[in-house]
Design a protein around this motif. Sequence first.
Motif, PDB file in Angstrom:
ATOM      1  N   VAL A  16      23.755   0.667  45.103  1.00 24.93           N
ATOM      2  CA  VAL A  16      22.418   0.397  44.573  1.00 24.93           C
ATOM      3  C   VAL A  16      21.926   1.575  43.737  1.00 24.93           C
ATOM      4  CG1 VAL A  16      19.988   0.097  45.238  1.00 24.93           C
ATOM      5  CG2 VAL A  16      21.771  -1.222  46.385  1.00 24.93           C
ATOM      6  N   SER A  17      22.144   2.781  44.256  1.00 23.48           N
ATOM      7  CA  SER A  17      21.724   3.992  43.559  1.00 23.48           C
ATOM      8  C   SER A  17      22.390   4.085  42.179  1.00 23.48           C
ATOM      9  CB  SER A  17      22.089   5.221  44.405  1.00 23.48           C
ATOM     10  OG  SER A  17      21.945   6.405  43.668  1.00 23.48           O
ATOM     11  N   GLY A  18      23.706   3.891  42.133  1.00 25.03           N
ATOM     12  CA  GLY A  18      24.439   3.976  40.869  1.00 25.03           C
ATOM     13  C   GLY A  18      24.015   2.900  39.889  1.00 25.03           C
ATOM     14  N   LEU A  35      29.229   2.105  37.104  1.00 27.00           N
ATOM     15  CA  LEU A  35      28.527   3.248  37.696  1.00 27.00           C
ATOM     16  C   LEU A  35      28.232   2.992  39.179  1.00 27.00           C
ATOM     17  CD1 LEU A  35      27.740   5.949  36.504  1.00 27.00           C
ATOM     18  CD2 LEU A  35      25.413   5.127  36.255  1.00 27.00           C
ATOM     19  N   GLY A  36      27.922   1.750  39.524  1.00 23.90           N
ATOM     20  CA  GLY A  36      27.675   1.418  40.931  1.00 23.90           C
ATOM     21  C   GLY A  36      28.924   1.602  41.781  1.00 23.90           C
ATOM     22  N   ILE A  37      30.065   1.119  41.290  1.00 23.53           N
ATOM     23  CA  ILE A  37      31.324   1.236  42.036  1.00 23.53           C
ATOM     24  C   ILE A  37      31.765   2.696  42.140  1.00 23.53           C
ATOM     25  CG2 ILE A  37      33.802   0.745  41.910  1.00 23.53           C
ATOM     26  CD1 ILE A  37      32.244  -1.618  42.930  1.00 23.53           C
ATOM     27  N   VAL A  38      31.660   3.427  41.053  1.00 24.24           N
ATOM     28  CA  VAL A  38      32.069   4.841  41.062  1.00 24.24           C
ATOM     29  C   VAL A  38      31.211   5.645  42.024  1.00 24.24           C
ATOM     30  CG1 VAL A  38      32.038   6.939  39.652  1.00 24.24           C
ATOM     31  CG2 VAL A  38      33.116   4.878  38.771  1.00 24.24           C
ATOM     32  N   THR A  39      29.913   5.351  42.056  1.00 26.80           N
ATOM     33  CA  THR A  39      29.017   6.074  42.965  1.00 26.80           C
ATOM     34  C   THR A  39      29.358   5.779  44.425  1.00 26.80           C
ATOM     35  OG1 THR A  39      27.257   5.883  41.307  1.00 26.80           O
ATOM     36  CG2 THR A  39      26.600   6.545  43.516  1.00 26.80           C
ATOM     37  N   ARG A 134      28.163  10.027  39.513  1.00 27.50           N
ATOM     38  CA  ARG A 134      27.108   9.162  38.960  1.00 27.50           C
ATOM     39  C   ARG A 134      26.229   9.913  37.972  1.00 27.50           C
ATOM     40  NH1 ARG A 134      22.938   8.593  43.253  1.00 27.50           N
ATOM     41  NH2 ARG A 134      22.488  10.667  42.448  1.00 27.50           N
ATOM     42  N   ASP A 135      25.742  11.088  38.389  1.00 27.14           N
ATOM     43  CA  ASP A 135      24.837  11.855  37.537  1.00 27.14           C
ATOM     44  C   ASP A 135      25.537  12.348  36.276  1.00 27.14           C
ATOM     45  OD1 ASP A 135      22.841  11.431  39.362  1.00 27.14           O
ATOM     46  OD2 ASP A 135      23.012  13.394  40.321  1.00 27.14           O
TER      47      ASP A 135
END
Length: 201
Positions: A16-18, A35-39, A134-135
Motif C-alpha cells: 500500500v505504501s509503495g 513500486l508496490g511490489i518492490v516495496t 521505494r524512495d
Amino acid sequence: MTWEVLSMIGTIAFAVSGAIVAMEEEYDILGVYILGIVTAFGGGAIRNLLIGVPVSALWEQGLFFQIALLSITAVFLFPSNLLKHWQKWGNLFDAIGLSAFAIQGAMYAANMNHPLSAVIVAAVMTGIGGGIIRDLLAGRKPIVLRAEIYAVWAIFAGLIIGLKIATHPWEMYTLFALVTSLRVLSYTFDWKLPTRKLRAH
C-alpha cells in the motif's frame, strides 16, 4: 503462524505504501504495481542475499504476491478524495510495515541459528530495505537516511529477538505493537538522531 501473520501484515502495509507513493509521483498503473511490489519484497530479497538464502526463495511466496497485488489494486481503485488523507495515514502504514518486517526478518535469521549480529542485520534490512528502494525509485531522499528515527526501531526488534527476550507468539505480537508505537511516536513528536552539518545554509 506468527511468522506468517507478520509477513502478511508487512506485505500489505508496504505494498500500500509503495502504491500510494507511486500515485503521488503520478506514475502510470504499471509504475504503481512495480513500486508496490518492490516495496513489499525488496527488503526480503536483500535479507536473503545477506544471510545466505537463495533470492529465488521469494518466488515460493505465491500467496504473499497475490495479497500484495490485491492490496495495490484496492489502493489504485480507491476514491481519490479519500486518498488525500494519505499524508495522515501513510506514516502509520510505513510504521506497521517496518515493525512487522523487522521482526519477521529477525525471526528468519534466528531460526537459522545465525549470530546476534546477523539477526540484527536481517531485521534492519527486511524492515527498511523495501522503503529505501521505494524512495529511491520515487526520486525521494530515503527516510532512513534522514535524521528522523527509523532504522533504530528495527535494530531494537533485532536485539530483542536475537537475545531471545521474546520467543513466544504473544511476546512477538507485543514487540510488534511496541515497535510500531515507538515509530509512530518518533514521527509524531519529531524525535531525531544527532546530525552534523558541514556547510551553512
